[in-house]
Design an enzyme around this catalytic site. Structure first.
Site, PDB file in Angstrom:
ATOM      1  N   ASP A  58       0.844  -1.395  -0.012  1.00 25.91           N
ATOM      2  CA  ASP A  58       0.007   0.097  -0.047  1.00 25.91           C
ATOM      3  C   ASP A  58       0.892   1.260   0.098  1.00 25.91           C
ATOM      4  O   ASP A  58       0.771   1.963   0.871  1.00 25.91           O
ATOM      5  CB  ASP A  58      -0.877  -0.063   1.150  1.00 25.91           C
ATOM      6  CG  ASP A  58      -1.871   1.218   1.241  1.00 25.91           C
ATOM      7  OD1 ASP A  58      -2.133   1.843   0.348  1.00 25.91           O
ATOM      8  OD2 ASP A  58      -2.323   1.692   2.347  1.00 25.91           O
ATOM      9  N   ASN A 100      -2.997   4.003  12.605  1.00 32.42           N
ATOM     10  CA  ASN A 100      -4.236   3.338  12.677  1.00 32.42           C
ATOM     11  C   ASN A 100      -4.173   1.728  12.458  1.00 32.42           C
ATOM     12  O   ASN A 100      -4.913   0.915  13.319  1.00 32.42           O
ATOM     13  CB  ASN A 100      -5.188   3.904  11.483  1.00 32.42           C
ATOM     14  CG  ASN A 100      -6.733   2.979  11.815  1.00 32.42           C
ATOM     15  OD1 ASN A 100      -7.247   3.188  12.370  1.00 32.42           O
ATOM     16  ND2 ASN A 100      -6.825   2.034  10.602  1.00 32.42           N
ATOM     17  N   HIS A 101      -3.370   1.334  11.709  1.00 35.15           N
ATOM     18  CA  HIS A 101      -2.994  -0.184  11.295  1.00 35.15           C
ATOM     19  C   HIS A 101      -1.465  -0.155  11.069  1.00 35.15           C
ATOM     20  O   HIS A 101      -1.004   0.693  10.910  1.00 35.15           O
ATOM     21  CB  HIS A 101      -3.658  -0.293  10.029  1.00 35.15           C
ATOM     22  CG  HIS A 101      -3.526   0.765   8.931  1.00 35.15           C
ATOM     23  ND1 HIS A 101      -4.353   1.773   8.798  1.00 35.15           N
ATOM     24  CD2 HIS A 101      -2.548   0.922   8.042  1.00 35.15           C
ATOM     25  CE1 HIS A 101      -3.899   2.443   7.861  1.00 35.15           C
ATOM     26  NE2 HIS A 101      -2.994   1.937   7.335  1.00 35.15           N
ATOM     27  N   GLN A 165      -3.544  -4.958   6.273  1.00 33.65           N
ATOM     28  CA  GLN A 165      -3.550  -3.890   7.371  1.00 33.65           C
ATOM     29  C   GLN A 165      -4.462  -3.829   8.560  1.00 33.65           C
ATOM     30  O   GLN A 165      -5.291  -3.250   8.746  1.00 33.65           O
ATOM     31  CB  GLN A 165      -3.575  -2.660   6.631  1.00 33.65           C
ATOM     32  CG  GLN A 165      -2.524  -2.168   5.495  1.00 33.65           C
ATOM     33  CD  GLN A 165      -2.835  -1.179   4.566  1.00 33.65           C
ATOM     34  OE1 GLN A 165      -4.322  -1.052   4.221  1.00 33.65           O
ATOM     35  NE2 GLN A 165      -2.139  -0.458   4.369  1.00 33.65           N
ATOM     36  N   ASP A 167      -5.930  -3.512  12.033  1.00 32.94           N
ATOM     37  CA  ASP A 167      -6.127  -1.976  12.751  1.00 32.94           C
ATOM     38  C   ASP A 167      -5.458  -2.395  14.256  1.00 32.94           C
ATOM     39  O   ASP A 167      -5.759  -3.208  14.756  1.00 32.94           O
ATOM     40  CB  ASP A 167      -7.213  -1.591  13.053  1.00 32.94           C
ATOM     41  CG  ASP A 167      -7.805  -0.847  11.813  1.00 32.94           C
ATOM     42  OD1 ASP A 167      -7.329  -1.003  10.856  1.00 32.94           O
ATOM     43  OD2 ASP A 167      -8.792   0.040  11.989  1.00 32.94           O
ATOM     44  N   ASP A 197      -1.826   9.822   9.583  1.00 30.86           N
ATOM     45  CA  ASP A 197      -2.746   9.290   8.589  1.00 30.86           C
ATOM     46  C   ASP A 197      -3.863   8.568   9.300  1.00 30.86           C
ATOM     47  O   ASP A 197      -4.031   7.894  10.307  1.00 30.86           O
ATOM     48  CB  ASP A 197      -1.892   7.871   8.107  1.00 30.86           C
ATOM     49  CG  ASP A 197      -2.233   7.161   7.094  1.00 30.86           C
ATOM     50  OD1 ASP A 197      -2.729   7.781   5.679  1.00 30.86           O
ATOM     51  OD2 ASP A 197      -2.506   6.187   7.121  1.00 30.86           O
ATOM     52  N   LEU A 202      -9.300   5.471  14.655  1.00 30.92           N
ATOM     53  CA  LEU A 202      -8.210   4.744  15.698  1.00 30.92           C
ATOM     54  C   LEU A 202      -9.289   3.688  16.761  1.00 30.92           C
ATOM     55  O   LEU A 202      -8.750   2.777  17.035  1.00 30.92           O
ATOM     56  CB  LEU A 202      -7.841   5.664  16.822  1.00 30.92           C
ATOM     57  CG  LEU A 202      -6.695   6.459  15.965  1.00 30.92           C
ATOM     58  CD1 LEU A 202      -5.858   7.514  16.927  1.00 30.92           C
ATOM     59  CD2 LEU A 202      -5.783   5.905  15.243  1.00 30.92           C
ATOM     60  N   GLU A 239      -5.163  13.610   8.932  1.00 34.10           N
ATOM     61  CA  GLU A 239      -5.683  13.465   7.601  1.00 34.10           C
ATOM     62  C   GLU A 239      -7.007  12.908   7.876  1.00 34.10           C
ATOM     63  O   GLU A 239      -7.170  11.443   8.451  1.00 34.10           O
ATOM     64  CB  GLU A 239      -4.915  12.383   7.048  1.00 34.10           C
ATOM     65  CG  GLU A 239      -5.586  12.065   5.620  1.00 34.10           C
ATOM     66  CD  GLU A 239      -5.536  10.595   4.917  1.00 34.10           C
ATOM     67  OE1 GLU A 239      -5.909  10.190   3.876  1.00 34.10           O
ATOM     68  OE2 GLU A 239      -5.251   9.705   5.780  1.00 34.10           O
TER      69      GLU A 239
HETATM   70  C1  BGC Z   1      -3.234   7.256   2.693  1.00 34.55           C
HETATM   71  C2  BGC Z   1      -3.457   6.086   1.889  1.00 34.55           C
HETATM   72  C3  BGC Z   1      -3.542   4.732   2.312  1.00 34.55           C
HETATM   73  C4  BGC Z   1      -4.484   4.548   3.587  1.00 34.55           C
HETATM   74  C5  BGC Z   1      -4.370   3.425   4.474  1.00 34.55           C
HETATM   75  C6  BGC Z   1      -4.685   6.874   3.571  1.00 34.55           C
HETATM   76  O1  BGC Z   1      -5.266   7.905   3.946  1.00 34.55           O
HETATM   77  O2  BGC Z   1      -3.059   8.534   2.272  1.00 34.55           O
HETATM   78  O3  BGC Z   1      -2.509   6.200   0.644  1.00 34.55           O
HETATM   79  O4  BGC Z   1      -3.701   3.775   1.349  1.00 34.55           O
HETATM   80  O5  BGC Z   1      -4.243   5.726   4.412  1.00 34.55           O
HETATM   81  O6  BGC Z   1      -3.240   3.710   5.057  1.00 34.55           O
END
Ligand code: BGC
Length: 528
Positions: A58, A100-101, A165, A167, A197, A202, A239
């Site tokens: 990813d 988060n993961h 991925q 969490d 990110d 969470l 984000e």
């Molecule tokens: C990042 C992505 C990513 C995702 C999962 C996002 O918000 O900007 O590129 O695939 O998180 O980690």
């Protein structure tokens, strides 16, 4: 301590910027060698997407060790040298905090899945796959559920993104401690901040959609408290791809993130442009909530992800897809995987207009590498790779990105007639006053000279003409009127009077006589 409020950010992929050891993959040595270019361009802070150990399924957002560097990109010493060299040029640098993961290859997950493991509770497990049904699936092109079965653990684990991925479990204080250690690690090393990110996801709770929970905000407050106490000059950027009233919560009361990306304003920018009608943009501007003193929005047109349409109405999404992504390959999840220039048909006027707005609405702009030269995309590559191709430095075989054979590049160079390195490159544009690159450099320089753009007050000036966006940014005695014409015909500007200096094309202007060409925009410094 508010450097970020006047800064221009530049997202740069280590992997795709410049390769110093001829293996076809960009690296820290290469990026460091291009710092002079970035300083010349006039950006203030670089944002590096993940460069950590990772299986790279990813784009590096699948981290398998938070405190080591992916060997393709260099060593920790290379990172230190890069940060030192950036700082020596007055450039700041922020990294991505992707907590988060983790990747399923992270040692934490590998331990956690073992029966009886003391780390079991570091992730989120269930005997069934039907808990939290209200939580939406984000990567709808690839995933059907937020749960995946793990054979070794004999249980399902929770994942808001790809099934590789898992969490992390933020209800476990050990996880929170481990995450704070990661924060300290990179900030101690010299980074000037972190992008948080995927931060809305969470914590999970029954009976909710698991987005934006109060418990998630509590974790962010803990991170911020550590940053305030130990790294008071560092910035945290959220984000949070959410509607405006939810995004603004990530500023907290000035005790969460210093900045949040302004997701809600981005689709309306594109909608207004294609419709020649600013109503949607004006609505998004007017609905932008106030933010705590000393904080700042992060503005963007494009980044390494798809242009997200998750939060617009289904009708607006269909319209955006029709207009900007007519071919199915241009679409990805609920968004559009294209770069800025192809989205705007390579039309300089549209590119300048959107950038002009980006640089003058309240907030700090984030540019995306390659957009300053109008790079193209490749919709035939996997996932979002089509907007992550190697930077085009010159017209040589490897585009100046790498001396390796081009067929060994981690992603192919753009090779379309309109966007290949033969036509679009730094070398072709540097020194050509008419080029997009030199134009970008000029407007960045202008922006830097006028504090009003970063921290000035904002007042929208009403006009009956829906093709126009007019507003004023004021700081101290300095006042800049921004006028933009979203239509493809000339428009007369009404509602402003007095005289001003045109910062964009030069010369004196009587505001009452002002006429804008099709898709034109101006920054007008009021005479005092
Ligand atoms: C990042 C992505 C990513 C995702 C999962 C996002 O918000 O900007 O590129 O695939 O998180 O980690």
């Amino acid at each position: 301590m508010s450097w970020f409020r006047n800064a221009v950010f530049y997202e740069v992929s280590v992997r795709s910027f410049c390769d110093s050891n001829a293996d076809g993959i960009g690296d820290f040595g290469g990026l460091t060698s291009k710092l002079n270019y970035l300083q010349w361009l006039g950006v203030d802070c670089l944002w590096l997407p993940p460069f950590f150990a990772s299986p790279l399924k990813d784009g590096g957002y699948d981290v398998s060790d938070y405190e080591s560097v992916h060997p393709d990109f260099g060593t920790l010493d290379d990172v230190k040298a890069f940060v030192t060299e950036a700082h020596a040029r007055g450039l700041r640098v922020i990294a991505d905090l992707v907590v988060n993961h983790t990747s399923s290859e992270h040692a934490w997950f590998q331990e956690a899945r073992q029966p009886g493991s003391p780390k079991r509770d570091w992730y989120v497990w269930s005997d069934t796959d039907d808990r939290w049904p209200e939580a939406r699936v984000i990567f709808i092109d690839t995933e059907e559920s937020n749960w995946a079965w793990d054979e070794v653990a004999g249980a399902y684990y929770w994942h808001r993104f790809f099934s590789h991925q898992p969490d992390l479990n933020f209800d476990n204080p050990e996880v929170v401690e481990a995450v704070i250690d990661v924060v300290r690690f990179w900030l101690q090393l010299g980074f000037d901040g972190l992008r948080l990110d995927a931060i809305p996801y969470l914590v999970e709770r029954d009976g909710t959609n698991c987005d934006n929970l109060p418990e998630t905000h509590d974790i962010i407050k803990l991170i911020r408290a550590v940053v305030d106490a130990e790294f008071p000059d560092a910035v945290l950027v959220a984000e949070a791809n959410q509607i405006a009233t939810d995004v603004v919560e990530y500023f907290g009361d000035g005790d969460e993130c210093h900045m949040c990306y302004h997701f809600p304003i981005m689709p309306p920018l594109y909608m207004s442009l294609r419709r020649g009608d600013t109503d949607k943009l004006i609505k998004a501007i007017d609905e932008t909530p106030d933010i705590p003193e000393g904080s700042q929005w992060g503005m963007f047109l494009r980044n390494h992800d798809e242009l997200t349409l998750e939060m617009v109405t289904p009708e607006e999404r269909d319209w955006m897809w029709q207009e900007y992504a007519p071919e199915p390959r241009m679409r990805s999840n609920l968004g559009i995987r294209r770069r800025l220039s192809p989205l705007l048909n390579g039309d300089r006027r549209q590119i300048e207009l959107l950038n002009g707005i980006l640089l003058s609405l309240p907030g700090s702009p984030f540019l995306y590498y390659g957009d300053e030269i109008g790079m193209g995309d490749n919709i035939w590559l996997n996932d979002r790779d089509g907007v992550r191709t190697p930077m085009q430095w010159d017209q040589s075989v490897g585009a100046g990105f790498s001396a390796a054979a081009t067929d060994t590049f981690h992603l192919p160079l753009i090779d379309s007639p309109a966007y290949g390195p033969a036509v679009v490159s730094v070398a072709a544009q540097q020194g050509d006053a008419a080029s997009l690159l030199e134009w970008t450099r000029r407007v960045l320089d202008l922006r830097r000279r006028h504090e009003a753009f970063g921290t000035g007050s904002f007042e929208r000036i009403g006009t009956d003409n829906r093709a126009l966006l007019v507003f004023e940014r004021t700081s101290g005695t300095e006042s800049i009127i921004v006028v933009a014409n979203f239509s493809d015909g000339p428009q007369r500007v009404e509602g402003v009077v007095g005289s001003a200096t045109d910062l964009i094309v030069g010369g004196a202007v009587q505001l009452a006589d002002l006429e804008l060409p099709a898709l034109g925009f101006r920054w007008l410094l009021r005479d005092v």
